[in-house]
Design an enzyme around this catalytic site. Structure first.
Site, PDB file in Angstrom:
ATOM      1  N   PRO A   1       0.822  -1.222   0.000  1.00 62.24           N
ATOM      2  CA  PRO A   1       0.000   0.000   0.000  1.00 62.24           C
ATOM      3  C   PRO A   1       0.852   1.266   0.000  1.00 62.24           C
ATOM      4  O   PRO A   1       0.354   2.342  -0.315  1.00 62.24           O
ATOM      5  CB  PRO A   1      -0.833  -0.118   1.286  1.00 62.24           C
TER       6      PRO A   1
ATOM      7  N   GLU B   1       2.826  -6.295   8.499  1.00 57.26           N
ATOM      8  CA  GLU B   1       2.817  -4.826   8.516  1.00 57.26           C
ATOM      9  C   GLU B   1       3.757  -4.258   7.457  1.00 57.26           C
ATOM     10  O   GLU B   1       3.838  -3.049   7.287  1.00 57.26           O
ATOM     11  CB  GLU B   1       3.194  -4.310   9.906  1.00 57.26           C
TER      12      GLU B   1
ATOM     13  N   ARG C   1      -3.484  -9.680 -19.928  1.00 59.91           N
ATOM     14  CA  ARG C   1      -4.489  -9.384 -20.963  1.00 59.91           C
ATOM     15  C   ARG C   1      -3.928  -8.486 -22.069  1.00 59.91           C
ATOM     16  O   ARG C   1      -4.520  -8.400 -23.143  1.00 59.91           O
ATOM     17  CB  ARG C   1      -5.765  -8.790 -20.361  1.00 59.91           C
TER      18      ARG C   1
ATOM     19  N   ASP D   1      -6.955   2.324 -25.657  1.00 56.95           N
ATOM     20  CA  ASP D   1      -6.690   3.682 -26.123  1.00 56.95           C
ATOM     21  C   ASP D   1      -7.732   4.635 -25.550  1.00 56.95           C
ATOM     22  O   ASP D   1      -7.404   5.734 -25.151  1.00 56.95           O
ATOM     23  CB  ASP D   1      -6.735   3.765 -27.656  1.00 56.95           C
TER      24      ASP D   1
HETATM   25  C1  JCQ Z   1      -1.273  -3.390  -2.231  1.00 58.70           C
HETATM   26  N1  JCQ Z   1      -2.716  -1.758  -2.190  1.00 58.70           N
HETATM   27  C2  JCQ Z   1      -2.822  -2.372  -1.006  1.00 58.70           C
HETATM   28  C3  JCQ Z   1      -0.180  -5.097   3.338  1.00 58.70           C
HETATM   29  C4  JCQ Z   1       1.926  -4.220   4.152  1.00 58.70           C
HETATM   30  C5  JCQ Z   1       4.649  -4.761   1.806  1.00 58.70           C
HETATM   31  O1  JCQ Z   1       3.917  -4.325   2.890  1.00 58.70           O
HETATM   32  C6  JCQ Z   1       2.559  -4.601   2.985  1.00 58.70           C
HETATM   33  C7  JCQ Z   1       1.813  -5.259   1.980  1.00 58.70           C
HETATM   34  C8  JCQ Z   1       0.451  -5.509   2.161  1.00 58.70           C
HETATM   35  C9  JCQ Z   1      -0.359  -6.180   1.102  1.00 58.70           C
HETATM   36  O2  JCQ Z   1      -0.649  -5.313  -0.011  1.00 58.70           O
HETATM   37  C10 JCQ Z   1      -1.678  -4.377   0.123  1.00 58.70           C
HETATM   38  C11 JCQ Z   1      -1.905  -3.429  -1.000  1.00 58.70           C
HETATM   39  N2  JCQ Z   1      -1.805  -2.353  -2.903  1.00 58.70           N
HETATM   40  O3  JCQ Z   1      -2.352  -4.324   1.140  1.00 58.70           O
HETATM   41  C12 JCQ Z   1       0.573  -4.459   4.337  1.00 58.70           C
END
Ligand code: JCQ
Length: 205
Positions: free
Chosen positions: A69, A96, A134, A149
């Site tokens: 995220p 986390e 895709r 496009d």
């Molecule tokens: C991906 N939007 C949300 C959750 C931490 C690498 O660190 C973390 C990865 C995650 C899993 O991915 C998502 C995500 N794009 O939550 C917490």
């Protein structure tokens, strides 16, 4: 993704990071230095896995992507760029987060699919892979480049209708039945603008 594999356009492989641990309990996470909630993914299994996987494809170039995220927001242009790569390794972040030395010294791209938090980066990775596969020539069986496009013209798609022309008294806009293609194109442009203004005003700025 299934058809892409059946047609030989792409190979997908899933790996388990625990296979690159060296301890008895196959531990891939640990508590964060400095304190705080949750667990952080350890660097050693990730580095070991990436080095092992890269050594097996040594004649090809490979990009390592981390789903997070905290990454750069995924979009159609990034999907197009990544569809040109010959080999991708996607790390599904978890817990986390991952030890920051992985981000600084190993991964090429940190990508987010949107501003929300999932329990498992594998869900985000499936979104990324679908959007990329895709775009591989022959993946859809019909040409999708025109549709993409119209995404890249910066507007959302105009509303679409199919038969019946009258469903429960709700009629298909007359212009679409007129056969007047200039009028239809004009109508679609107006509708695309209206929809974009209502749903995604950020795209107009
Ligand atoms: C991906 N939007 C949300 C959750 C931490 C690498 O660190 C973390 C990865 C995650 C899993 O991915 C998502 C995500 N794009 O939550 C917490």
């Amino acid at each position: 993704m299934k058809r892409g594999q059946e047609k030989g356009l792409v190979e997908l492989h899933i790996h388990n990071l625990r296979d690159w641990t060296t301890d008895k309990h196959h531990v891939v996470d640990d508590a964060p230095f400095g304190g705080g909630q949750g667990m952080v993914m350890k660097p050693e299994p990730i580095f070991a896995a990436m080095e092992d996987l890269k050594s097996k494809i040594k004649n090809q170039k490979s990009k390592i992507v981390l789903m997070s995220p905290a990454g750069r927001r995924f979009d159609q242009q990034t999907a197009r760029d990544l569809s040109q790569e010959s080999h991708l390794i996607i790390i599904s972040g978890h817990y986390e987060g991952v030890d920051h030395r992985v981000i600084e010294h190993l991964i090429d791209l940190e990508i987010s699919i949107g501003d929300y938090v999932l329990t498992n980066g594998a869900i985000a990775a499936v979104v990324l892979v679908d959007a990329i596969v895709r775009l591989l020539p022959g993946a859809l069986g019909h040409e999708q480049s025109a549709a993409d496009d119209s995404f890249s013209n910066g507007l959302l798609e105009a509303p679409q209708y199919t038969r019946p022309a009258d469903f429960r008294g709700w009629k298909v806009p007359e212009v679409l039945l007129s056969g007047n293609h200039a009028q239809i194109a004009k109508w679609r442009k107006e509708q695309a603008s209206k929809r974009t203004r209502e749903n995604r005003p950020d795209l107009l700025r």
